[in-house]
Design a protein around this motif. Structure first.
Motif, PDB file in Angstrom:
ATOM      1  N   LEU A 168      65.506 -31.154  25.860  1.00  0.00           N
ATOM      2  CA  LEU A 168      65.029 -31.518  27.195  1.00  0.00           C
ATOM      3  C   LEU A 168      63.516 -31.664  27.248  1.00  0.00           C
ATOM      4  O   LEU A 168      62.950 -31.818  28.333  1.00  0.00           O
ATOM      5  CB  LEU A 168      65.467 -30.451  28.213  1.00  0.00           C
ATOM      6  CG  LEU A 168      66.955 -30.348  28.503  1.00  0.00           C
ATOM      7  CD1 LEU A 168      67.246 -29.162  29.400  1.00  0.00           C
ATOM      8  CD2 LEU A 168      67.475 -31.638  29.135  1.00  0.00           C
ATOM      9  N   GLY A 169      62.850 -31.647  26.084  1.00  0.00           N
ATOM     10  CA  GLY A 169      61.401 -31.674  26.096  1.00  0.00           C
ATOM     11  C   GLY A 169      60.839 -30.291  26.391  1.00  0.00           C
ATOM     12  O   GLY A 169      61.560 -29.378  26.800  1.00  0.00           O
ATOM     13  N   THR A 170      59.541 -30.134  26.191  1.00  0.00           N
ATOM     14  CA  THR A 170      58.943 -28.807  26.347  1.00  0.00           C
ATOM     15  C   THR A 170      59.046 -28.307  27.782  1.00  0.00           C
ATOM     16  O   THR A 170      59.481 -27.174  28.032  1.00  0.00           O
ATOM     17  CB  THR A 170      57.475 -28.853  25.905  1.00  0.00           C
ATOM     18  OG1 THR A 170      56.819 -29.952  26.559  1.00  0.00           O
ATOM     19  CG2 THR A 170      57.364 -29.024  24.402  1.00  0.00           C
ATOM     20  N   ALA A 171      58.668 -29.152  28.742  1.00  0.00           N
ATOM     21  CA  ALA A 171      58.715 -28.719  30.144  1.00  0.00           C
ATOM     22  C   ALA A 171      60.149 -28.614  30.644  1.00  0.00           C
ATOM     23  O   ALA A 171      60.480 -27.709  31.423  1.00  0.00           O
ATOM     24  CB  ALA A 171      57.918 -29.694  31.020  1.00  0.00           C
ATOM     25  N   GLY A 172      61.013 -29.531  30.194  1.00  0.00           N
ATOM     26  CA  GLY A 172      62.406 -29.485  30.624  1.00  0.00           C
ATOM     27  C   GLY A 172      63.116 -28.229  30.175  1.00  0.00           C
ATOM     28  O   GLY A 172      63.933 -27.657  30.909  1.00  0.00           O
ATOM     29  N   SER A 173      62.807 -27.758  28.966  1.00  0.00           N
ATOM     30  CA  SER A 173      63.441 -26.527  28.477  1.00  0.00           C
ATOM     31  C   SER A 173      62.957 -25.314  29.260  1.00  0.00           C
ATOM     32  O   SER A 173      63.731 -24.415  29.586  1.00  0.00           O
ATOM     33  CB  SER A 173      63.167 -26.341  26.980  1.00  0.00           C
ATOM     34  OG  SER A 173      61.791 -26.106  26.738  1.00  0.00           O
ATOM     35  N   VAL A 174      61.657 -25.289  29.584  1.00  0.00           N
ATOM     36  CA  VAL A 174      61.118 -24.158  30.351  1.00  0.00           C
ATOM     37  C   VAL A 174      61.659 -24.170  31.781  1.00  0.00           C
ATOM     38  O   VAL A 174      61.860 -23.114  32.391  1.00  0.00           O
ATOM     39  CB  VAL A 174      59.578 -24.185  30.328  1.00  0.00           C
ATOM     40  CG1 VAL A 174      58.989 -23.126  31.255  1.00  0.00           C
ATOM     41  CG2 VAL A 174      59.069 -23.957  28.901  1.00  0.00           C
ATOM     42  N   LYS A 175      61.924 -25.364  32.306  1.00  0.00           N
ATOM     43  CA  LYS A 175      62.474 -25.465  33.662  1.00  0.00           C
ATOM     44  C   LYS A 175      63.778 -24.679  33.777  1.00  0.00           C
ATOM     45  O   LYS A 175      64.066 -24.083  34.832  1.00  0.00           O
ATOM     46  CB  LYS A 175      62.726 -26.936  34.003  1.00  0.00           C
ATOM     47  CG  LYS A 175      63.263 -27.190  35.417  1.00  0.00           C
ATOM     48  CD  LYS A 175      62.199 -27.007  36.478  1.00  0.00           C
ATOM     49  CE  LYS A 175      62.699 -27.433  37.847  1.00  0.00           C
ATOM     50  NZ  LYS A 175      61.659 -27.317  38.886  1.00  0.00           N
ATOM     51  N   ASN A 176      64.572 -24.659  32.702  1.00  0.00           N
ATOM     52  CA  ASN A 176      65.832 -23.898  32.726  1.00  0.00           C
ATOM     53  C   ASN A 176      65.616 -22.408  32.945  1.00  0.00           C
ATOM     54  O   ASN A 176      66.533 -21.701  33.366  1.00  0.00           O
ATOM     55  CB  ASN A 176      66.583 -24.100  31.401  1.00  0.00           C
ATOM     56  CG  ASN A 176      67.255 -25.447  31.318  1.00  0.00           C
ATOM     57  OD1 ASN A 176      67.435 -26.129  32.323  1.00  0.00           O
ATOM     58  ND2 ASN A 176      67.635 -25.841  30.117  1.00  0.00           N
ATOM     59  N   PRO A 205      61.504 -32.228  36.773  1.00  0.00           N
ATOM     60  CA  PRO A 205      62.898 -32.431  37.202  1.00  0.00           C
ATOM     61  C   PRO A 205      63.859 -31.570  36.392  1.00  0.00           C
ATOM     62  O   PRO A 205      63.622 -31.300  35.213  1.00  0.00           O
ATOM     63  CB  PRO A 205      63.143 -33.925  36.949  1.00  0.00           C
ATOM     64  CG  PRO A 205      62.133 -34.309  35.914  1.00  0.00           C
ATOM     65  CD  PRO A 205      60.939 -33.430  36.130  1.00  0.00           C
ATOM     66  N   GLN A 206      64.937 -31.136  37.020  1.00  0.00           N
ATOM     67  CA  GLN A 206      65.939 -30.303  36.365  1.00  0.00           C
ATOM     68  C   GLN A 206      66.856 -31.155  35.508  1.00  0.00           C
ATOM     69  O   GLN A 206      67.291 -32.229  35.917  1.00  0.00           O
ATOM     70  CB  GLN A 206      66.782 -29.569  37.422  1.00  0.00           C
ATOM     71  CG  GLN A 206      67.774 -28.570  36.860  1.00  0.00           C
ATOM     72  CD  GLN A 206      67.112 -27.276  36.405  1.00  0.00           C
ATOM     73  OE1 GLN A 206      66.244 -26.753  37.077  1.00  0.00           O
ATOM     74  NE2 GLN A 206      67.516 -26.764  35.257  1.00  0.00           N
ATOM     75  N   GLY A 207      67.136 -30.685  34.287  1.00  0.00           N
ATOM     76  CA  GLY A 207      68.131 -31.348  33.445  1.00  0.00           C
ATOM     77  C   GLY A 207      67.697 -32.671  32.868  1.00  0.00           C
ATOM     78  O   GLY A 207      68.517 -33.433  32.362  1.00  0.00           O
ATOM     79  N   THR A 208      66.395 -32.981  32.907  1.00  0.00           N
ATOM     80  CA  THR A 208      65.877 -34.244  32.402  1.00  0.00           C
ATOM     81  C   THR A 208      64.819 -33.968  31.352  1.00  0.00           C
ATOM     82  O   THR A 208      64.042 -33.022  31.470  1.00  0.00           O
ATOM     83  CB  THR A 208      65.262 -35.069  33.556  1.00  0.00           C
ATOM     84  OG1 THR A 208      66.248 -35.310  34.541  1.00  0.00           O
ATOM     85  CG2 THR A 208      64.720 -36.398  33.055  1.00  0.00           C
ATOM     86  N   SER A 209      64.766 -34.799  30.320  1.00  0.00           N
ATOM     87  CA  SER A 209      63.760 -34.636  29.282  1.00  0.00           C
ATOM     88  C   SER A 209      62.370 -34.843  29.875  1.00  0.00           C
ATOM     89  O   SER A 209      62.093 -35.889  30.478  1.00  0.00           O
ATOM     90  CB  SER A 209      64.009 -35.626  28.144  1.00  0.00           C
ATOM     91  OG  SER A 209      63.064 -35.428  27.110  1.00  0.00           O
ATOM     92  N   PHE A 210      61.501 -33.839  29.713  1.00  0.00           N
ATOM     93  CA  PHE A 210      60.182 -33.860  30.348  1.00  0.00           C
ATOM     94  C   PHE A 210      59.259 -32.993  29.516  1.00  0.00           C
ATOM     95  O   PHE A 210      59.599 -31.864  29.157  1.00  0.00           O
ATOM     96  CB  PHE A 210      60.303 -33.308  31.781  1.00  0.00           C
ATOM     97  CG  PHE A 210      59.267 -33.815  32.741  1.00  0.00           C
ATOM     98  CD1 PHE A 210      59.376 -35.072  33.301  1.00  0.00           C
ATOM     99  CD2 PHE A 210      58.184 -33.023  33.103  1.00  0.00           C
ATOM    100  CE1 PHE A 210      58.432 -35.536  34.212  1.00  0.00           C
ATOM    101  CE2 PHE A 210      57.239 -33.472  34.005  1.00  0.00           C
ATOM    102  CZ  PHE A 210      57.361 -34.731  34.564  1.00  0.00           C
ATOM    103  N   ASP A 211      58.071 -33.520  29.182  1.00  0.00           N
ATOM    104  CA  ASP A 211      57.137 -32.801  28.315  1.00  0.00           C
ATOM    105  C   ASP A 211      55.919 -32.334  29.091  1.00  0.00           C
ATOM    106  O   ASP A 211      55.484 -32.987  30.046  1.00  0.00           O
ATOM    107  CB  ASP A 211      56.677 -33.700  27.163  1.00  0.00           C
ATOM    108  CG  ASP A 211      57.692 -33.760  26.045  1.00  0.00           C
ATOM    109  OD1 ASP A 211      58.122 -32.689  25.575  1.00  0.00           O
ATOM    110  OD2 ASP A 211      58.071 -34.867  25.639  1.00  0.00           O
ATOM    111  N   PHE A 212      55.342 -31.230  28.631  1.00  0.00           N
ATOM    112  CA  PHE A 212      54.096 -30.764  29.220  1.00  0.00           C
ATOM    113  C   PHE A 212      52.966 -31.760  28.940  1.00  0.00           C
ATOM    114  O   PHE A 212      52.281 -32.223  29.846  1.00  0.00           O
ATOM    115  CB  PHE A 212      53.710 -29.390  28.665  1.00  0.00           C
ATOM    116  CG  PHE A 212      54.549 -28.257  29.182  1.00  0.00           C
ATOM    117  CD1 PHE A 212      54.603 -27.993  30.543  1.00  0.00           C
ATOM    118  CD2 PHE A 212      55.278 -27.463  28.321  1.00  0.00           C
ATOM    119  CE1 PHE A 212      55.372 -26.943  31.033  1.00  0.00           C
ATOM    120  CE2 PHE A 212      56.042 -26.416  28.791  1.00  0.00           C
ATOM    121  CZ  PHE A 212      56.094 -26.157  30.154  1.00  0.00           C
TER     122      PHE A 212
END
Length: 789
Positions: free
Chosen positions: A87-95, A189-196
């Motif tokens: 999910l990318g760095t930010a996407g994983s932390v969002k979880n 966004p939740q559940g979407t690939s997103f990087d810091f």
């Protein structure tokens, strides 16, 4: 006194550039002075007062969980969050946000080596009231890193990714260590690939948010490849980085578990672990590491080199700048030059010479007397391919997923008859698909190939051709996903999956005579036919009040096919969300849909499923079929209309038949078509439609288990006076729901709690996680007592 912060360790990396050292092991588990590198990071956090730590996992998560468990051994509390796909760095932390709450927190990579002053970073972040603060490091060679330019107040002015020397206006690099506020994470966004680095920080900078970067004194190393790993170890031995060496320091600057034997010369600094065997006349060091059980033969020389657990160097060998992975061996007279690496169980035979930067992959051999100038790799490591959650086999290209494995798989599938085949538009996926096609032909069946680019389209092709089985090979960033579909475009089901796993374990390729070899045929199923199939199946077939405008990206095959489907419905398409326009995003091969409404609020897959159930209740049959783990919000929607919810593996053939007939409940393009059709027919905005669905907050955790998963589930079922139905145990608790299921790929239990607010969901989840851990402990003790008897 400030309240202690929580932290997130990002530990999902595979360490592709670190191969063969990292093959088959998550990068944070790379050994560094007798312990995984992530353990050093945990010690660093603890030394700065941080003991409540989330760990994000993706690649081989069970390895990390088995090693660290709850964290008690290290005096910390670890909570794990596993990504089903990156999910990318930010996407994983969002979880992790449900656990982190509405307080600032620290993020750090689990595979870096550093001793930076995190307390100073935390104080600075608090003083500035920052949305985000980046820990910066002044690097002598910054070309390989992202540069961060700051003003005199340390406010970020500009980012420069992987600069040329003409762009090196600063030597401040981004270390991947951040202090973040919940407000900053609200933009993810939740559940979407997103990087810091690529997404969040540039957005904060553009918005003028309080974004700071603070250079810190000390040591930091990325440990990105084998050379950097060796340099990092040498720096630790030289005292450039403060680490817990884990062994007593003896006279002369050598850390050793036992006294050095007579007749052995050790030139400090060196690190010599327990159970090592040093024979007479050998020369060790400087800058040498011999891990537990390693051996150096008589008159061998090991300088600026690393021997990991049980690695062995024979008599009269010469190593300079080399790495021997676990159980690797170099026999008498072998010479390993700067940058040479022997992977796990690799062998350099007697007199073999490995020139600079030559690597042997695990299990490979350099023949006796050879002069090896090129690396020797294997197409794949022998490993058992197993289905994970969702009926997908996942592996790593070049490790457990290579042409040999796909040839075998194709042969097994071809034994049932013709096989549908598709793949992602990448060279790796194409290579694997061709190998599978060869296996199908070798089994005497035809391989029917199509040119559609995403797994969800592969499911459509499976329906079109109604074949016994179809395979779609998806590859992204070196990770391979094998999607299997039956004649209804559905996953194969656990019975067929087990049979396929058993056949793969045997590993035999079926062979036919020349007159019986199958053919490679081209499918006549086109993009236009798939669009027609999707739109005709999912639209409401009612007059539209307006033409709907939506935003859908173009970056991935899933999003491109989503655009095609919505264009087929007649939507006006844009590429980027803007106020007043809803946006849709497809992930996980096109089987997961998220959205942003007209105000920018992120709508997760669970909320969209509830909306689709509402549409079905109002405009369809009044019945829906969903997966076993689908949100309880669907049941509430159906109850409000007197409708029916069928769940797979609970309601048998009736559920399966309805599930096949309602692709919009499981496929992102069909779901988006169904929702946009409702928007067009009703004239309502997406935010208006979503407001009609019950809002459930969810919290999920994974509990690693030491005992049998089945026994823990049975014990939980007895406590709750319920029997597991289908995949797991679902039960109502007050105003909330709890769903417990054992994971297929690892020994762990997933707990998902839902409730009208986040506090109740978290409370339910933590309660059942605690019960599961306690029952696991009791069952483990009972098993140990039985073994003692």
């Amino acid at each position: 006194m400030a309240k202690p912060l929580k932290a997130v360790i990002m530990a999902g990396g595979e360490g592709t550039r670190l191969r063969p050292l990292s093959l088959g092991t998550p990068k944070p588990m790379t050994p560094l002075l007798g312990r995984p590198v992530m353990e050093h990071i945990i010690h660093l956090l603890k030394s700065h007062g941080i003991t409540d730590i989330c760990v994000t996992l993706c690649y081989k998560p069970q390895v990390v969980m088995d090693c660290f468990g709850s964290g008690d051994r290290l005096g910390v509390r670890l909570t794990y969050f596993t990504e089903e796909e990156p999910l990318g760095t930010a996407g994983s932390v969002k979880n992790c946000m449900p656990h982190l709450g509405r307080e600032d927190f620290l993020v750090i990579s689990g595979d870096c080596v550093c001793d930076l002053d995190l307390s100073r970073l935390m104080d600075f972040h608090r003083e500035r009231g920052a949305a985000a603060t980046l820990a910066l490091y002044r690097h002598p060679n910054p070309l390989e890193y992202g540069l961060v330019l700051t003003d005199e107040q340390n406010r970020v002015e500009r980012f420069v990714e992987k600069p040329g020397w003409g762009q090196v206006f600063t030597d401040q690099i981004n270390t991947g260590i951040y202090l973040l506020s919940p407000a900053a994470m609200d933009r993810v966004p939740q559940g979407t690939s997103f990087d810091f680095g690529k997404d969040l920080f540039p957005a904060l900078l553009q918005e003028g948010a309080a974004l700071y970067g603070l250079p810190l004194a000390g040591y930091w190393c990325d440990m990105g490849d084998c050379k950097a790993y060796l340099d990092c170890v040498c720096d630790a031995l030289s005292g450039k980085v403060k680490l817990d060496m884990g062994l007593p320091k003896r006279e002369g600057g050598t850390w050793s578990a036992q006294p050095v034997p007579a007749g052995v010369t050790v030139v400090p600094p060196c690190w010599i672990g327990e159970g090592t065997r040093l024979e007479e006349g050998c020369l060790i060091g400087p800058h040498a590491v011999l891990d537990r059980g390693a051996a150096a033969g008589e008159r061998s020389m090991v300088q600026r080199s690393i021997l990991l657990e049980n690695a062995a160097v024979g008599p009269r060998c010469t190593l300079y700048g080399a790495i021997l992975c676990k159980d690797a061996s170099a026999r008498r007279g072998a010479v390993l030059n700067e940058g040479a690496v022997l992977g796990g169980n690799a062998l350099a035979e007697e007199g073999a010479v490995l020139l600079e930067r030559v690597k042997l992959w695990p299990g490979q051999t350099a023949p006796a007397g050879c002069r090896l100038a090129r690396s020797v790799t294997s197409g794949s490591q022998k490993a058992t391919l197993r289905f994970g959650d969702g009926g997908v086999i996942r592996g790593v290209l070049g490790e457990d997923m290579g042409p040999e494995a796909l040839l075998t798989l194709g042969s097994i599938l071809g034994a049932e008859g013709p096989v549908g085949l598709g793949c992602s538009p990448t060279p790796g996926a194409g290579m694997l698909a061709r190998a599978a096609a060869a296996g199908v032909a070798a089994a005497g069946s035809d391989a029917l190939t199509h040119s559609l680019d995403s797994p969800v389209q592969g499911a459509g092709a499976a329906v079109y051709h109604s074949l016994p089985v179809s395979l779609f090979v998806e590859e992204s960033g070196g990770t391979v996903y094998l999607h299997f579909f039956d004649h209804n475009g559905l996953p194969l089901g656990r019975t067929r999956e087990r049979k396929l796993e058993h056949a793969l374990l045997q590993g035999e390729v079926r062979r036919t005579r020349s007159g019986q070899v199958g053919r490679l045929r081209r499918s006549d199923f086109t993009m236009e036919q798939w669009v027609r199939q999707t739109v005709e199946g999912a639209s409401l077939h009612r007059p539209a009040l307006r033409r709907v405008t939506v935003a859908v990206g173009t970056a991935t095959p899933e999003e491109r096919c989503l655009r095609e489907a919505l264009a087929g419905l007649g939507c006006k398409l844009e590429e980027v969300w803007r106020p007043g326009v809803a946006a849709f995003h497809a992930q996980r091969g096109g089987f997961s849909l998220t959205a942003q409404d007209e105000r920018g609020a992120v709508i997760d897959p669970g909320q969209l499923l509830a909306l689709l159930a509402l549409i079905e209740m109002e405009n369809g049959s009044g019945q829906v079929a969903v997966s076993a783990g689908a949100s309880a919000a669907v049941d509430l929607v159906a109850a409000g209309y007197g409708g029916t919810v069928l769940r797979l593996d609970r309601d048998g053939e009736q559920a399966s038949a309805l599930y096949a007939a309602q692709p919009w409940l499981r496929q992102a393009p069909a779901a988006a078509v169904r929702i946009c059709a409702r928007m067009a027919v009703s004239g309502q905005k997406l935010e208006t439609l979503v407001s009609k669905t019950p809002r459930f907050s969810s919290w999920r955790r994974e509990v690693p288990l030491a005992s049998d998963r089945g026994r823990v589930m049975q014990a939980l079922a007895r406590e709750s006076a319920r029997q597991p139905s289908g995949e797991g145990l679902r039960m109502r608790s007050g105003n909330g729901w709890v769903y417990l299921t054992p994971l297929a790929r690892r020994s762990a239990l997933r707990i998902v709690a839902e409730g009208p607010d986040l506090e109740l969901a978290a409370e339910l989840c933590d309660f059942y996680a605690g019960r599961a851990a306690e029952l696991d402990r009791v069952i483990s003790e009972q098993c140990a007592q039985q073994e003692d008897k």
